[in-house]
Write a protein that holds these residues in place. Structure first.
Motif, PDB file in Angstrom:
ATOM      1  N   LYS A 131      73.668  73.899  26.211  1.00 27.61           N
ATOM      2  CA  LYS A 131      73.088  73.087  27.286  1.00 27.61           C
ATOM      3  C   LYS A 131      72.850  71.637  26.872  1.00 27.61           C
ATOM      4  O   LYS A 131      72.212  70.884  27.610  1.00 27.61           O
ATOM      5  N   VAL A 132      73.370  71.234  25.720  1.00 23.54           N
ATOM      6  CA  VAL A 132      73.038  69.896  25.225  1.00 23.54           C
ATOM      7  C   VAL A 132      73.516  68.784  26.151  1.00 23.54           C
ATOM      8  O   VAL A 132      72.974  67.670  26.122  1.00 23.54           O
ATOM      9  N   HIS A 133      74.489  69.065  26.986  1.00 29.10           N
ATOM     10  CA  HIS A 133      74.960  68.056  27.932  1.00 29.10           C
ATOM     11  C   HIS A 133      74.208  68.125  29.265  1.00 29.10           C
ATOM     12  O   HIS A 133      74.429  67.284  30.144  1.00 29.10           O
ATOM     13  N   LYS A 134      73.324  69.118  29.386  1.00 32.33           N
ATOM     14  CA  LYS A 134      72.499  69.265  30.594  1.00 32.33           C
ATOM     15  C   LYS A 134      71.076  69.607  30.170  1.00 32.33           C
ATOM     16  O   LYS A 134      70.598  70.725  30.384  1.00 32.33           O
ATOM     17  N   PRO A 135      70.354  68.665  29.560  1.00 28.17           N
ATOM     18  CA  PRO A 135      69.025  68.953  28.997  1.00 28.17           C
ATOM     19  C   PRO A 135      68.025  69.536  29.991  1.00 28.17           C
ATOM     20  O   PRO A 135      67.174  70.335  29.598  1.00 28.17           O
ATOM     21  N   LEU A 136      68.125  69.162  31.253  1.00 27.84           N
ATOM     22  CA  LEU A 136      67.165  69.673  32.237  1.00 27.84           C
ATOM     23  C   LEU A 136      67.383  71.153  32.543  1.00 27.84           C
ATOM     24  O   LEU A 136      66.507  71.811  33.095  1.00 27.84           O
ATOM     25  N   GLU A 137      68.545  71.670  32.167  1.00 27.31           N
ATOM     26  CA  GLU A 137      68.846  73.089  32.381  1.00 27.31           C
ATOM     27  C   GLU A 137      68.622  73.913  31.123  1.00 27.31           C
ATOM     28  O   GLU A 137      68.906  75.116  31.105  1.00 27.31           O
ATOM     29  N   ASP A 138      68.109  73.296  30.088  1.00 21.48           N
ATOM     30  CA  ASP A 138      67.898  73.970  28.805  1.00 21.48           C
ATOM     31  C   ASP A 138      66.536  74.666  28.814  1.00 21.48           C
ATOM     32  O   ASP A 138      65.489  74.023  28.671  1.00 21.48           O
TER      33      ASP A 138
END
Length: 205
Positions: A131-138
């Protein structure tokens, strides 16, 4: 009311803090004049210049730090003990960075800031490599960053340094209780979340 926030962006940690700070900015835009010093703007010269010109009520630093220093883009020192901490006088200050609450925080308040919140040891958060490219979904990083975001959001909403700290502590306790009383899939986060909680410190005026 005026908010100044620094948001360096040059590796994974600052990438997460950069993205998660957008909620703070959106909250502040309701009734604050917001100065977002992001990426290359998060340098010592611009920080000092903006503070002297705009005298922000709230200053939020996001990045790396140590006991004596908070840094900006590419690790450039922004505020350091014995150098320029007095530039923060008259402002409520939150530093989401490792260890800045050890020496820098107390010196900031002694030099005239109206209060400080930070951490007396390493600020940690776990992350999901997928999820590193989508931090808000981590979902691994989420509880850590929501708890510390509460400090900044509380300050933006007009709370005192003490109340902002207490509001953040409440969110920590709620999340820890959720993990303890359910089949929460990420209970391994507990010791790390508790670590941030006990190392968050505040110094009122």
């Amino acid at each position: 009311m005026t908010l100044l926030i620094t948001r360096p962006y040059y590796e994974i940690t600052t990438h997460y803090l950069f993205i998660w700070s957008e909620a703070i900015i959106q909250q502040a835009l309701h009734d604050h004049d917001v100065h977002d010093l992001s990426k290359r703007k998060a340098n010592k010269s611009m920080v000092e210049s903006y503070i002297k010109k705009h005298r922000p009520n709230i200053i939020i630093f996001k990045g790396h730090g140590n006991a004596d220093t908070i840094t900006g883009q590419d690790g450039e020192e922004l505020i350091s003990v014995g150098q320029n901490e007095a530039v923060l006088q008259g402002s409520k200050v939150f530093m989401r960075a490792c260890s800045a609450g050890v020496s820098l925080g107390p010196r900031v308040v002694q030099s005239g800031a109206t209060g400080f919140i930070g951490y007396k040891d390493v600020f940690v958060f776990l992350l999901d490599q997928e999820k590193v490219h989508k931090p808000l979904e981590d979902d691994l990083a989420k509880p850590f960053l929501e708890c510390s975001n509460e400090v900044a959001i509380s300050l933006v909403r007009g709370n005192s340094i003490q109340q902002a700290h207490e509001n953040s502590m409440r969110i920590y306790k709620e999340k820890i209780d959720q993990m303890l009383t359910s089949n929460f899939a990420t209970t391994h986060l507990l010791p790390f979340l508790h670590w941030n909680m006990i190392n968050q410190v505040y110094y009122p005026k």
